[in-house]
Design an enzyme around this catalytic site. Structure first.
Site, PDB file in Angstrom:
ATOM      1  N   ALA A 109       0.825  -1.207   0.000  1.00 32.98           N
ATOM      2  CA  ALA A 109       0.000   0.000   0.000  1.00 32.98           C
ATOM      3  C   ALA A 109       0.863   1.264   0.000  1.00 32.98           C
ATOM      4  CB  ALA A 109      -0.927   0.005   1.204  1.00 32.98           C
TER       5      ALA A 109
ATOM      6  N   ASP B  12      22.597  28.191 -35.656  1.00 34.59           N
ATOM      7  CA  ASP B  12      22.739  29.122 -36.776  1.00 34.59           C
ATOM      8  C   ASP B  12      21.399  29.263 -37.484  1.00 34.59           C
ATOM      9  OD1 ASP B  12      22.457  26.812 -38.182  1.00 34.59           O
ATOM     10  OD2 ASP B  12      24.467  26.799 -39.028  1.00 34.59           O
TER      11      ASP B  12
END
Length: 176
Positions: free
Chosen positions: A99, A145
């Site tokens: 759990a 670029d």
């Protein structure tokens, strides 16, 4: 073999741009023994590093497992001190440990990655792997670029700044 190239050129020469004419060829390597095969093998050998979020999730998993293990031991000790049967304590401890594991965590992480991908797609960016969204989220600047190429050594860093500390001047051109 002397073969007409016609429409079968892509089938015969998968990685060669041949559009018309005639040609002769001798096949010396096939499959993984070709250069393309070597590249594919290198790509298969590369190991991807875990992203910072994945590393944090791994640490969180260890912490949760440690807390669940400690809770199991405490429950076992208290239960044995109160003369409860070991079988019932063990089953309860295993249920407690299971759990404690957050089952929804992978779904939440995937959802967050997907929402980041949608935002990037809205900005015309294509994302192939969801974890790369996290990496892009930590980027403050991308240098490229005019073609979008990142590796042409046309952009050169001139100065590095560590916020609150120092400025460092960089000399040289390109990779130098």
């Amino acid at each position: 073999a002397d073969l007409p190239l016609g429409d079968r050129s892509n089938m015969l020469f998968q990685n060669t741009s041949v559009t018309r004419g005639r040609g002769e060829m001798i096949v010396t390597e096939t499959g993984m023994d070709t250069q393309i095969g070597h590249i594919a093998e290198l790509l298969n050998k590369t190991e991807a590093d875990k992203t910072p979020l994945q590393k944090q999730l791994d640490r969180l998993t260890v912490v949760i497992a440690g807390i669940a293990g400690a809770a199991f031991l405490i429950m076992l000790v208290i239960g044995l001190a109160k003369d409860q049967p070991f079988d019932a304590l063990f089953l309860s401890g295993v249920a407690l440990a299971i759990a404690a594991i957050p089952c929804g965590l992978p779904a939440v992480v995937t959802t967050l990655y997907s929402s980041g991908t949608r935002v990037l797609a809205g900005l015309n960016a294509i994302v192939k792997r969801l974890p790369s969204v996290e990496t892009l989220g930590s980027v403050s600047a991308i240098c490229s670029d005019k073609t979008g190429t990142l590796t042409l050594n046309k952009m050169t860093a001139r100065e590095f700044v560590v916020p609150g500390h120092n400025r460092f001047t960089v000399t040289g051109e390109g990779y130098a």
